[in-house]
Design an enzyme around this catalytic site. Structure first.
Site, PDB file in Angstrom:
ATOM      1  CE  LYS A  22      -3.653  -0.245   2.617  1.00  0.00           C
ATOM      2  NZ  LYS A  22      -4.517  -0.398   3.509  1.00  0.00           N
ATOM      3  NE  ARG A  92      -6.568   3.899   5.006  1.00  0.00           N
ATOM      4  CZ  ARG A  92      -7.996   3.953   4.663  1.00  0.00           C
ATOM      5  NH1 ARG A  92      -8.439   2.706   4.751  1.00  0.00           N
ATOM      6  NH2 ARG A  92      -8.424   4.976   4.404  1.00  0.00           N
ATOM      7  N   GLY A 101      -8.208  -7.185   4.733  1.00  0.00           N
ATOM      8  CA  GLY A 101      -8.900  -7.493   6.183  1.00  0.00           C
ATOM      9  C   GLY A 101      -8.012  -8.087   7.240  1.00  0.00           C
ATOM     10  CG  MET A 103      -2.438  -7.338   9.730  1.00  0.00           C
ATOM     11  SD  MET A 103      -0.825  -7.083   9.307  1.00  0.00           S
ATOM     12  CE  MET A 103      -0.836  -6.415   7.681  1.00  0.00           C
ATOM     13  NE  ARG A 336      -6.315  -4.375  -2.410  1.00  0.00           N
ATOM     14  CZ  ARG A 336      -6.808  -4.665  -1.191  1.00  0.00           C
ATOM     15  NH1 ARG A 336      -6.071  -4.774  -0.137  1.00  0.00           N
ATOM     16  NH2 ARG A 336      -8.022  -4.811  -1.038  1.00  0.00           N
ATOM     17  CG  HIS A 454     -14.089 -11.101   4.639  1.00  0.00           C
ATOM     18  ND1 HIS A 454     -14.060 -12.641   5.143  1.00  0.00           N
ATOM     19  CD2 HIS A 454     -12.562 -10.950   4.903  1.00  0.00           C
ATOM     20  CE1 HIS A 454     -12.875 -12.991   5.434  1.00  0.00           C
ATOM     21  NE2 HIS A 454     -12.087 -11.970   5.514  1.00  0.00           N
ATOM     22  NE  ARG A 615       2.575 -48.805 -24.101  1.00  0.00           N
ATOM     23  CZ  ARG A 615       2.540 -48.246 -23.072  1.00  0.00           C
ATOM     24  NH1 ARG A 615       3.488 -47.843 -22.841  1.00  0.00           N
ATOM     25  NH2 ARG A 615       1.651 -48.832 -22.318  1.00  0.00           N
ATOM     26  CD  GLU A 743       8.449 -48.857 -21.315  1.00  0.00           C
ATOM     27  OE1 GLU A 743       7.882 -48.097 -20.728  1.00  0.00           O
ATOM     28  OE2 GLU A 743       8.002 -49.588 -22.249  1.00  0.00           O
ATOM     29  CB  SER A 762       8.299 -42.264 -27.149  1.00  0.00           C
ATOM     30  OG  SER A 762       7.546 -41.903 -26.307  1.00  0.00           O
ATOM     31  CG  ASN A 766       5.026 -43.392 -15.962  1.00  0.00           C
ATOM     32  OD1 ASN A 766       5.519 -42.367 -15.456  1.00  0.00           O
ATOM     33  ND2 ASN A 766       4.080 -43.707 -16.740  1.00  0.00           N
ATOM     34  CB  CYS A 829       4.885 -40.818 -23.254  1.00  0.00           C
ATOM     35  SG  CYS A 829       5.678 -42.437 -23.390  1.00  0.00           S
ATOM     36  CE1 TYR A 849       5.868 -37.609 -28.260  1.00  0.00           C
ATOM     37  CE2 TYR A 849       7.228 -37.551 -30.291  1.00  0.00           C
ATOM     38  CZ  TYR A 849       6.492 -38.364 -29.281  1.00  0.00           C
ATOM     39  OH  TYR A 849       6.368 -39.586 -29.367  1.00  0.00           O
TER      40      TYR A 849
HETATM   41  C1  PEP Z   1       6.235 -45.243 -18.945  1.00  0.00           C
HETATM   42  O1  PEP Z   1       6.617 -46.436 -18.542  1.00  0.00           O
HETATM   43  O2  PEP Z   1       6.471 -44.161 -18.702  1.00  0.00           O
HETATM   44  C2  PEP Z   1       4.930 -45.467 -19.667  1.00  0.00           C
HETATM   45  C3  PEP Z   1       4.620 -44.048 -20.373  1.00  0.00           C
HETATM   46  O3  PEP Z   1       4.342 -46.503 -20.030  1.00  0.00           O
HETATM   47  P1  PEP Z   1       3.420 -47.131 -19.006  1.00  0.00           P
HETATM   48  O4  PEP Z   1       3.177 -46.254 -18.065  1.00  0.00           O
HETATM   49  O5  PEP Z   1       2.075 -47.706 -19.700  1.00  0.00           O
HETATM   50  O6  PEP Z   1       4.183 -48.195 -18.477  1.00  0.00           O
HETATM   51 MG    MG Z   2       6.045 -48.117 -19.588  1.00  0.00          MG
END
Ligand code: PEP
Ligand code: MG
Length: 869
Positions: A22, A92, A101, A103, A336, A454, A615, A743, A762, A766, A829, A849
């Site tokens: 303020k 203030r 509100g 303080m 503000r 409020h 896949r 993977e 890709s 996971n 992915c 990507y």
């Molecule tokens: C992964 O393993 O990251 C994946 C995308 O495949 P899933 O989760 O189906 O094993």
């Molecule tokens: Mg997998």
């Protein structure tokens, strides 16, 4: 000597740390030449010093305050305790981050038994002067001396009752004088002391009270909920009073420079004629919409509008402006950046960009993830809503939709939430003490107060759906409320629509996706900045459509095993894995091919010719096997097999560590006909869609779980054989690619060898995380939680990419893969790909990507664009 005090004319907007938000803005507006009443700011450093040194104002601070008061006197021509022209000030709080509100504020400071007479004479309005005085007594008592506001309010009520009056505005000068006398008695009764008559003493006490209010409970809670540090302290702004309660050509109000609910341009707010500060926000009198001011005081309205526009241009942001008109003269008391809903935040930024207030880079960098996320929150399903009658309506204060159980106090709401209930907080009005209750609620409903009350402001800021000012709602003290003959009790299920302001009994189903109007425009802009594209992990037509609506440039991962989760499909899949002979398998496959072909046709059509990576099957088998004797018996019956046959086969296929078992292309190696069937279905579906539509389909067939170049090459050769036969049958040419998931750590090390055969990679983070860390995907939570608690992990590696382990493997694989095949297309992915922190890392990896679940796409695209700036 430390500098503890700054005149408004000495500061600037950059000094929020020192002067609070303020104070810094008041200084900035003073510099801009806007009509700001003069004043000064006691710094946040003074507050911290005060709190650290037994809560005493030092002589040095007091001296500097006194010097500033003298300057104020010189600038205004008024003096403290002057019998002709008394100086009155507001005091203030104002910390670095706005905490509405939370303080304390004291108005009309400087009034006493003597100066009130002068004020009455100067204003020619005795009623006004005594009303101001009683307000000071009341606020000072409450805020500075810690007295109960009800003790004061009850006296007003008693006087009104005795005089047979309803509204405060009907009270005369004599009434207010009587009330002032009674208020002074309350000081004696409650504190055994007089109200301090010396303005300097009033000022020091008020400054101390504001400093102290930094540590009150509601301020602490607010900071905790908003992640604001406790170490900032608050500044105190002391400013010459201007009066909105000077009669019919005076007033006060709060406006937003644009609509904070939906973001439309044009002033939005409320004001009250003949009123002072707190009256508007307190929700006691119902204010008028700001547009009415254009008729009541057109010149001042126009001036206010112009000032708001120039403030927006100056700050590059939507402003929340407090103003007062004193006898036709407009003053700006505060500006503000305005709190707004997520939808409004996006709309406003886009409008700023289109109006030339901000450039594209600023637009990209300023969109916040939380706004995007919240803007995607589901609304009520429109069809379901059509058949429902609302029983109550009010002001649509904060949009969104929610269903939950009614509770009437913050405590009850918090307790219900802790029991796992979804809560709707129902109140007459909310106050800052309710903040915890609001935070745990899905929606807030109040019976009183306007759009800047409020409840409205806080709920909007938190992105919680809210309807305020529901006049027909009568909230009783016994944790009940009525609306006509309808009764709402604790636990009554309500559905609240914060966009329309309507409230319903019972639950209403939610809509699936909200398509942001602005999203298309944003996608175009983000795509201009980010080199890395975003695709969707999606396989059903619905998910694909959602993905496309939310900005996917294609499908990065269609998990074909997910196409078999539905009950009838599951049986077919079981038939496949339980088949005893090739002949039996081929028979099932023949049927499955038709089904899959249809699936892929739907997919291509939903993706409208955009890239589609499909896949091949990667079923962790245990997810598909019948469990227990009963299920085996059922499956046996449905498949026309004996119980023993099914049981034996199931036992045979059971794995101790299924995640490392018969998955991915291991299935393709053992039963080439399964992958061949899928490849044929993919290709034939593509050919058919190309014949039936204008889409050019170039399927990307992805082989999961690869560990070795020969393994991949064998499977590739096997499915390419099938593809060739299919294409010959179709008499059609088709571009397709065959690539692999990366993977498994070994695949990273031999990525150069695999790249000789693969058209794309890709990364499945996971599985890569599971195997790089030796942490089972299924059982990790308990271990991860422990590791997070012990500080071994900074983040859950399944949510945020583990840069030094998994990330290093990815770097290695990319480097090796691209060495052999410089054009190798590379995606990521796994779940962690879309996390903003992972994106910061991935942004430097020269990948093509990332692919993620549909709702995460906008945020991923935005983060990629921001990181690329
Ligand atoms: C992964 O393993 O990251 C994946 C995308 O495949 P899933 O989760 O189906 O094993
Ligand atoms: Mg997998």
């Amino acid at each position: 000597m430390n500098r503890w005090v700054y005149l408004f004319s000495e500061g600037s907007k950059e000094q929020k740390d020192l002067l609070g938000g303020k104070g810094a803005n008041l200084a900035e507006m003073t510099k801009l030449g806007l009509p700001v009443p003069t004043g000064f700011t006691v710094t946040t450093e003074a507050c911290l010093y005060y709190l650290d040194h037994s809560e005493q104002l030092t002589d040095e601070i007091k001296e500097q305050v006194m010097t500033a008061v003298e300057t104020l006197a010189a600038k205004t021509g008024k003096k403290f305790d002057d019998l002709e022209n008394p100086l009155l000030v507001s005091v203030r709080s104002g910390s670095k981050f706005s905490m509405p509100g939370m303080m304390d504020t004291v108005l009309n400071l400087g009034l006493n038994d003597r100066t009130v007479v002068a004020l009455a004479e100067n204003s020619q309005n005795e009623r006004f002067a005594y009303d101001c005085y009683r307000r000071l007594l009341q606020m000072f008592g409450n805020v500075v001396m810690g007295m109960d506001n009800n003790d004061f309010e009850s006296r007003i009520t008693a006087v009104k009752k005795a005089a047979g009056l309803t509204f405060d505005t009907e009270l005369t000068a004599e009434h207010w004088k009587q009330i002032v006398t009674e208020y002074k008695k309350i000081y004696q009764e409650k504190l055994q002391r007089e109200f301090p008559q010396d303005p300097i003493e009033q000022l020091y006490l008020a400054i101390e009270a504001v400093f102290g209010s930094w540590n009150n409970q509601r301020a602490k809670t607010y900071r905790r909920l908003h992640d604001i540090s406790d170490d900032l302290g608050t500044a105190v702004n002391v400013q010459e009073m201007v009066f909105g309660n000077f009669g019919e050509s005076s007033g006060t109000g709060v406006v937003f420079s644009r609509n904070p609910s939906v973001g439309n341009s044009g002033l939005f707010g409320e004001y009250l004629i003949n009123a002072q500060g707190e009256d508007v926000v307190a929700g006691v009198r119902t204010p008028k919409p700001i547009q009415v001011l254009a008729d009541e005081l057109p010149e001042q309205f126009q001036q206010l509008k112009t000032i708001c526009e120039s403030l927006e241009k100056h700050y590059h942001d939507m402003q929340d402006v407090e103003f007062t008109i004193e006898r036709e003269k407009l003053f700006i008391l505060q500006t503000r950046s305005g709190k707004r809903t997520s939808k409004a935040a996006l709309t406003i930024l886009l409008d700023f960009y289109n109006e030339g207030i901000i450039d594209e880079k600023e637009l990209v960098s300023r969109i916040e993830a939380k706004d995007l996320e919240a803007a995607l929150h589901p609304n009520f399903d429109e069809k379901a809503l059509k058949n429902r009658e609302s029983f109550l309506s009010g002001l649509a204060a904060s949009p969104g939709a929610a269903t939950g159980a009614a509770y009437f106090t913050a405590e009850a709401a918090t307790a219900a939430k802790a029991r796992g209930e979804r809560v709707i907080l129902v109140r007459e009005e909310t106050s800052p003490e309710d903040i915890e209750g609001i935070a745990v609620s899905e929606a807030v409903i109040t019976s009183r107060g306007g759009m800047t009350s409020h409840a409205a402001v806080v709920a909007r800021g938190m992105g919680i759906c809210s309807v305020v000012g529901c006049e027909r709602l009568i909230v009783s003290e016994e944790n009940k409320a009525t609306v006509g003959d309808n009764l709402i009790e604790e636990g009554t299920i309500l559905s609240v629509n914060g966009t329309s302001g309507k409230i319903y009994f019972g639950e209403i189903p939610m809509e699936e996706v909200t398509n942001l109007v602005a999203l298309d425009e944003l996608h175009t802009i983000w795509e201009r900045h980010a080199a890395i594209k975003v695709r969707a992990n999606a396989e059903t037509p619905n998910d694909i459509k959602t993905g496309m609506t939310l900005g996917a440039v294609g499908i990065g991962l269609a998990r074909t095993e997910h196409m078999f989760f539905e009950k009838s499909r599951l049986l077919q899949f079981r038939q496949l894995i339980l088949a005893d002979s090739l002949a039996e398998r081929l028979e099932v496959l023949d049927h499955l091919k038709k089904v899959q072909k249809q699936d892929f046709k739907f997919m291509y059509e939903a993706a409208k010719g955009k890239a589609t990576t499909i896949r091949l099957l990667d079923p962790p088998l245990h997810e598909f096997l019948p469990k227990g004797a009963d299920e085996c018996r059922e499956v046996a019956k449905e498949l026309g097999k004996t119980f023993n046959e099914v049981k034996r086969k199931t036992d045979n296929l059971a794995e101790v560590n299924p995640m490392l078992g018969f998955r991915g292309l291991r299935l393709g190696v053992a039963y080439p006909e399964i992958y061949q069937m899928q490849a044929e279905a993919i290709i034939e579906a593509a050919c058919e869609v190309m014949k039936e539509t204008d889409f050019v389909i170039q399927p990307e067939i992805m082989i999961p779980f690869t560990i070795d170049a020969d393994e991949f090459a064998q499977v590739r050769a096997s499915i390419e054989g099938a593809i060739q036969t299919s294409l010959e049958k179709q008499k059609q040419e088709l571009d397709y690619q065959i690539g692999t998931m990366i993977e498994i750590p070994r695949a990273c090390f031999v990525a150069d060898e695999i790249a000789e055969h693969a058209d794309f990679f890709s990364f499945g983070t996971n599985d890569l995380t599971q195997m790089a860390l030796g942490l089972s995907r299924d059982d990790s939570p308990r271990i991860v939680t422990q590791y997070l608690e012990n500080g071994i992990f900074k983040e859950d590696p399944f949510q945020v990419l583990d840069e030094s382990g998994v990330g290093a493997l990815m770097k290695l694989a990319i480097e090796r893969g691209r060495r052999v095949n410089p054009n190798l297309k590379i995606g990521v992915c796994g779940e962690a790909a879309a996390h903003p922190k992972s994106i910061t890392f991935l942004n430097d990896l020269a990948i093509d990507y990332i692919s993620c679940s549909p709702f995460r796409i906008p945020q991923a695209k935005m983060t990629l664009a921001q990181r690329a700036l």
